[in-house]
Design a protein around this motif. Structure first.
Motif, PDB file in Angstrom:
ATOM      1  N   SER A 227      13.943  37.094 -18.599  1.00 18.72           N
ATOM      2  CA  SER A 227      12.671  37.812 -18.466  1.00 18.72           C
ATOM      3  C   SER A 227      12.360  38.575 -19.746  1.00 18.72           C
ATOM      4  N   LEU A 228      13.384  39.185 -20.325  1.00 19.63           N
ATOM      5  CA  LEU A 228      13.188  39.940 -21.563  1.00 19.63           C
ATOM      6  C   LEU A 228      12.726  39.026 -22.683  1.00 19.63           C
ATOM      7  N   SER A 229      13.232  37.801 -22.691  1.00 16.02           N
ATOM      8  CA  SER A 229      12.826  36.831 -23.708  1.00 16.02           C
ATOM      9  C   SER A 229      11.348  36.466 -23.552  1.00 16.02           C
TER      10      SER A 229
ATOM     11  N   HIS B   5      13.039  39.076 -11.422  1.00 17.89           N
ATOM     12  CA  HIS B   5      12.987  38.332 -12.681  1.00 17.89           C
ATOM     13  C   HIS B   5      11.677  37.559 -12.824  1.00 17.89           C
ATOM     14  N   ASP B   6      11.310  36.852 -11.763  1.00 17.74           N
ATOM     15  CA  ASP B   6      10.103  36.034 -11.832  1.00 17.74           C
ATOM     16  C   ASP B   6       8.846  36.893 -11.928  1.00 17.74           C
ATOM     17  N   ALA B   7       8.839  38.026 -11.241  1.00 19.96           N
ATOM     18  CA  ALA B   7       7.692  38.933 -11.322  1.00 19.96           C
ATOM     19  C   ALA B   7       7.543  39.479 -12.743  1.00 19.96           C
ATOM     20  N   LEU B   8       8.658  39.786 -13.376  1.00 20.14           N
ATOM     21  CA  LEU B   8       8.617  40.309 -14.745  1.00 20.14           C
ATOM     22  C   LEU B   8       8.082  39.270 -15.721  1.00 20.14           C
ATOM     23  N   ARG B   9       8.407  38.009 -15.481  1.00 26.02           N
ATOM     24  CA  ARG B   9       7.935  36.947 -16.378  1.00 26.02           C
ATOM     25  C   ARG B   9       6.431  36.759 -16.291  1.00 26.02           C
ATOM     26  N   GLU B  10       5.838  37.236 -15.190  1.00 28.78           N
ATOM     27  CA  GLU B  10       4.388  37.138 -15.017  1.00 28.78           C
ATOM     28  C   GLU B  10       3.659  38.307 -15.671  1.00 28.78           C
ATOM     29  N   GLN B  11       4.434  39.282 -16.198  1.00 32.20           N
ATOM     30  CA  GLN B  11       3.824  40.502 -16.719  1.00 32.20           C
ATOM     31  C   GLN B  11       3.922  40.541 -18.245  1.00 32.20           C
ATOM     32  N   SER B  12       3.066  41.325 -18.827  1.00 33.56           N
ATOM     33  CA  SER B  12       3.090  41.498 -20.290  1.00 33.56           C
ATOM     34  C   SER B  12       2.733  42.944 -20.593  1.00 33.56           C
TER      35      SER B  12
ATOM     36  N   ALA C 179       7.013  46.424 -17.906  1.00 34.42           N
ATOM     37  CA  ALA C 179       7.839  45.249 -17.644  1.00 34.42           C
ATOM     38  C   ALA C 179       8.977  45.164 -18.649  1.00 34.42           C
ATOM     39  N   LEU C 180       8.682  45.493 -19.888  1.00 33.22           N
ATOM     40  CA  LEU C 180       9.703  45.492 -20.942  1.00 33.22           C
ATOM     41  C   LEU C 180      10.810  46.481 -20.599  1.00 33.22           C
TER      42      LEU C 180
END
Length: 270
Positions: free
Chosen positions: A222-224, A193-200, A204-205
């Motif tokens: 994370s999706l938000s 989850h935290d790794a995904l929040r660092e991605q754009s 990641a989506l």
């Protein structure tokens, strides 16, 4: 004269002394050592916040001979300890990498320490490190299972920072054990989850969306984070979000913890 001046400044204003030593042209090593040795004593004083000297410490001109003194500061934990750990890595390099990674496990509930150190280690982390990081996550999970700790936010936040530039599909593939229920791998999931929040990215989506419709409700956070970037004009493949994701978000609207995050996703996508 310069050394005598610094000594006097140490007694009057410790934070100023941390800054002033940078301007000593020669013979600063013993002064730096004295400052490092003084930090544990200063940190124990009433009304001294851990963040009071963190940024000054980060610019201290340390050398290898200061390693032992730095390790004493590391034991303080929090931001000061994390900054000292970062300085130790700067002077020792890969020789202390494993030692510092172990600190992320032993201090997994120390958010300031872990995230401070993680920002230093992040540039040297690659997908080759994934097996080691998964093992570390399982060590924290074991602590959680034994009730040896209640919080591990420092650890998963740190690994999220460190994995911010690693392919999210590889991160998910390494950390997610599809043979086990989500409830038994909280730490692994938290890292994802935290790794995904660092991605754009569209990858990641896709990963966050896939977790959500697989039953990982917390993935909606994370999706938000990712879908919220739509308002910033980021080019993502929005076709990756379909009716299944929207239906799941709709179901979560009444959830006390995830309702607002689900609403954010719906607001960004619809």
């Amino acid at each position: 004269f310069a050394n005598a001046f610094i000594e006097e400044v140490i007694e009057i204003d410790f934070g100023l002394a941390l800054q002033a030593v940078r301007y000593v042209e020669a013979g600063s090593e013993p002064i730096v050592h004295k400052l490092l040795e003084r930090i544990p004593q200063i940190a124990r004083k009433p009304r001294v916040s851990d963040t009071d000297y963190g940024w000054q410490l980060s610019s201290l001109p340390v050398r290898r001979e200061h390693a032992t003194a730095l390790k004493k500061v590391i034991k303080l934990g929090d931001s000061l300890g994390g900054t000292a750990a970062s300085l130790l890595f700067e002077i020792e390099g890969p020789d202390v990498r494993d030692e510092l990674l172990e600190l992320l496990v032993s201090r997994c509930d120390d958010y300031n320490f872990c995230t401070s150190l993680a920002r230093t280690l992040a540039p040297i982390v690659s997908d080759a490190d994934l097996p080691t990081l998964v093992t570390m996550a399982d060590q924290v999970q074991s602590k959680l299972k034994r009730a040896a700790l209640r919080e591990y936010q420092g650890f998963d936040s740190a690994l999220g920072i460190m994995l911010g530039n690693v392919d999210p599909e590889l991160v998910c593939e390494a950390f997610l054990d599809k043979t086990r229920p989500f409830a038994g791998q909280q730490v692994r999931l938290a890292v994802i989850h935290d790794a995904l929040r660092e991605q754009s990215s569209s990858k990641a989506l896709a990963v966050a969306g896939g977790l959500l419709i697989s039953g990982d409700d917390e993935a909606v956070i994370s999706l938000s984070f990712i879908t919220g970037l739509r308002h910033e004009g980021l080019a993502l493949d929005w076709a990756l979000i379909d009716q299944r994701h929207l239906d799941k978000c709709t179901q979560l609207l009444s959830h006390e913890q995830f309702g607002q995050w689900a609403l954010n996703v719906l607001g960004s996508v619809c």
